[in-house]
Design a protein around this motif. Structure first.
Motif, PDB file in Angstrom:
ATOM      1  N   LEU A   1       0.796  -1.235   0.000  1.00  0.00           N
ATOM      2  CA  LEU A   1       0.000   0.000   0.000  1.00  0.00           C
ATOM      3  C   LEU A   1       0.823   1.277   0.000  1.00  0.00           C
ATOM      4  O   LEU A   1       0.385   2.289  -0.552  1.00  0.00           O
ATOM      5  CB  LEU A   1      -0.938   0.000   1.212  1.00  0.00           C
ATOM      6  N   ALA A   2       1.983   1.278   0.620  1.00  0.00           N
ATOM      7  CA  ALA A   2       2.781   2.506   0.672  1.00  0.00           C
ATOM      8  C   ALA A   2       3.084   3.058  -0.728  1.00  0.00           C
ATOM      9  O   ALA A   2       2.977   4.271  -0.949  1.00  0.00           O
ATOM     10  CB  ALA A   2       4.072   2.270   1.452  1.00  0.00           C
ATOM     11  N   PRO A   3       3.452   2.213  -1.709  1.00  0.00           N
ATOM     12  CA  PRO A   3       3.702   2.752  -3.048  1.00  0.00           C
ATOM     13  C   PRO A   3       2.468   3.372  -3.697  1.00  0.00           C
ATOM     14  O   PRO A   3       2.592   4.274  -4.535  1.00  0.00           O
ATOM     15  CB  PRO A   3       4.177   1.521  -3.841  1.00  0.00           C
ATOM     16  N   VAL A   4       1.276   2.897  -3.326  1.00  0.00           N
ATOM     17  CA  VAL A   4       0.056   3.470  -3.890  1.00  0.00           C
ATOM     18  C   VAL A   4      -0.109   4.908  -3.416  1.00  0.00           C
ATOM     19  O   VAL A   4      -0.463   5.805  -4.192  1.00  0.00           O
ATOM     20  CB  VAL A   4      -1.170   2.620  -3.512  1.00  0.00           C
ATOM     21  N   SER A   5       0.163   5.154  -2.139  1.00  0.00           N
ATOM     22  CA  SER A   5       0.101   6.521  -1.631  1.00  0.00           C
ATOM     23  C   SER A   5       1.139   7.406  -2.322  1.00  0.00           C
ATOM     24  O   SER A   5       0.865   8.572  -2.629  1.00  0.00           O
ATOM     25  CB  SER A   5       0.324   6.533  -0.114  1.00  0.00           C
ATOM     26  N   ALA A   6       2.321   6.862  -2.547  1.00  0.00           N
ATOM     27  CA  ALA A   6       3.353   7.624  -3.248  1.00  0.00           C
ATOM     28  C   ALA A   6       2.891   7.987  -4.657  1.00  0.00           C
ATOM     29  O   ALA A   6       3.125   9.112  -5.135  1.00  0.00           O
ATOM     30  CB  ALA A   6       4.651   6.822  -3.289  1.00  0.00           C
ATOM     31  N   MET A   7       2.238   7.053  -5.327  1.00  0.00           N
ATOM     32  CA  MET A   7       1.713   7.302  -6.667  1.00  0.00           C
ATOM     33  C   MET A   7       0.654   8.396  -6.638  1.00  0.00           C
ATOM     34  O   MET A   7       0.643   9.317  -7.462  1.00  0.00           O
ATOM     35  CB  MET A   7       1.121   6.017  -7.240  1.00  0.00           C
ATOM     36  N   HIS A   8      -0.257   8.326  -5.667  1.00  0.00           N
ATOM     37  CA  HIS A   8      -1.291   9.354  -5.539  1.00  0.00           C
ATOM     38  C   HIS A   8      -0.665  10.726  -5.313  1.00  0.00           C
ATOM     39  O   HIS A   8      -1.080  11.727  -5.907  1.00  0.00           O
ATOM     40  CB  HIS A   8      -2.217   9.041  -4.359  1.00  0.00           C
ATOM     41  N   GLY A   9       0.323  10.779  -4.395  1.00  0.00           N
ATOM     42  CA  GLY A   9       0.958  12.050  -4.091  1.00  0.00           C
ATOM     43  C   GLY A   9       1.655  12.642  -5.301  1.00  0.00           C
ATOM     44  O   GLY A   9       1.581  13.857  -5.546  1.00  0.00           O
ATOM     45  N   ALA A  10       2.332  11.791  -6.069  1.00  0.00           N
ATOM     46  CA  ALA A  10       3.019  12.261  -7.267  1.00  0.00           C
ATOM     47  C   ALA A  10       2.018  12.770  -8.308  1.00  0.00           C
ATOM     48  O   ALA A  10       2.261  13.772  -8.994  1.00  0.00           O
ATOM     49  CB  ALA A  10       3.868  11.133  -7.858  1.00  0.00           C
ATOM     50  N   THR A  11       0.881  12.106  -8.414  1.00  0.00           N
ATOM     51  CA  THR A  11      -0.151  12.529  -9.365  1.00  0.00           C
ATOM     52  C   THR A  11      -0.717  13.887  -8.973  1.00  0.00           C
ATOM     53  O   THR A  11      -0.881  14.781  -9.823  1.00  0.00           O
ATOM     54  CB  THR A  11      -1.282  11.486  -9.427  1.00  0.00           C
ATOM     55  N   ALA A  12      -1.022  14.060  -7.677  1.00  0.00           N
ATOM     56  CA  ALA A  12      -1.551  15.345  -7.216  1.00  0.00           C
ATOM     57  C   ALA A  12      -0.534  16.456  -7.448  1.00  0.00           C
ATOM     58  O   ALA A  12      -0.893  17.568  -7.877  1.00  0.00           O
ATOM     59  CB  ALA A  12      -1.914  15.257  -5.739  1.00  0.00           C
ATOM     60  N   ALA A  13       0.758  16.190  -7.176  1.00  0.00           N
ATOM     61  CA  ALA A  13       1.796  17.187  -7.395  1.00  0.00           C
ATOM     62  C   ALA A  13       1.910  17.535  -8.879  1.00  0.00           C
ATOM     63  O   ALA A  13       2.064  18.711  -9.249  1.00  0.00           O
ATOM     64  CB  ALA A  13       3.130  16.671  -6.866  1.00  0.00           C
ATOM     65  N   PHE A  14       1.812  16.533  -9.742  1.00  0.00           N
ATOM     66  CA  PHE A  14       1.878  16.768 -11.184  1.00  0.00           C
ATOM     67  C   PHE A  14       0.730  17.658 -11.635  1.00  0.00           C
ATOM     68  O   PHE A  14       0.920  18.592 -12.421  1.00  0.00           O
ATOM     69  CB  PHE A  14       1.844  15.427 -11.928  1.00  0.00           C
TER      70      PHE A  14
END
Length: 217
Positions: free
Chosen positions: A180-193
């Motif tokens: 699950l931790a990588p999923v949160s990282a993916m979400h955060g990167a998407t929001a930042a993008f």
């Protein structure tokens, strides 16, 4: 992607059977046999739940954090669609909705570990930071505010899972954290993008990982 994630979640939960999480059960040990007095043994009952202990407390914290993330995203979608923030791009609303749905799944997966160990699932969002995080959502005045909130939510959620993973001993809980931790990282990167920020931009103080003392159970 969704099917693979669900398979991974199921596999992680299935690892619990022989894990240490069940060993943290709060059930009292069986009483040693003794001489009978002929009178029935006294019993004591209490309605106060025993707190989560050991790995269970870390898992409960992760469940509550994922539930809070899902709830904040639900509120963000409502804010994006009720017109008070002006015209919100469809891609932003779709991101908020999709990320919230995944955090709902994450909370359910953490709770499955607890119930498999004979402990109650975490209900609601019993966290000391809940009011503060909801207030931040209430202050949103533009679509960019919702995305900035998402960056902080994902940093908080992913950071909490990552830090607690270092303390876990149960293989099922460790596997779930790693999933699950990588999923949160993916979400955060998407929001930042979507905000136009570098994907590795530092979140605000609201994105700090939560410690075990943040759980109010």
């Amino acid at each position: 992607m969704l099917s693979r994630r669900r398979v991974l979640l199921g596999s992680a939960v299935g690892l619990l059977g022989a894990g240490a999480l069940a060993a943290c059960s709060d059930a009292p040990p069986a009483a040693a046999p003794g001489p009978s007095s002929g009178a029935p043994a006294a019993t004591t009952t209490t309605s106060t739940p025993v707190p989560y202990v050991g790995d269970q407390r870390a898992v409960a914290l992760c469940a509550a954090t994922s539930a809070l993330a899902a709830s904040l995203y639900s509120g963000a979608v409502l804010a994006a669609t009720d017109g008070r923030l002006g015209q919100v791009p469809g891609v932003v609303t779709a991101f908020l909705s999709g990320a919230g749905a995944q955090h709902t799944e994450h909370a359910a997966a953490w709770n499955a570990l607890l119930t498999a160990a004979g402990r109650p699932a975490v209900t609601g969002t019993p966290l000391a930071v809940e009011s503060e995080r909801r207030a931040a959502l209430g202050r949103a005045a533009a679509p960019t505010d919702l995305l900035a909130l998402a960056v902080d939510v994902e940093a908080m959620t992913g950071g909490t899972v990552t830090e607690r993973a270092a303390e876990l001993t149960d293989p099922g809980a460790v596997a779930l954290a790693a999933t699950l931790a990588p999923v949160s990282a993916m979400h955060g990167a998407t929001a930042a993008f979507l905000l136009g920020r570098p994907t590795g931009a530092t979140p605000s103080a609201a994105g700090a990982p939560l410690g075990l003392d943040a759980l109010t159970l």
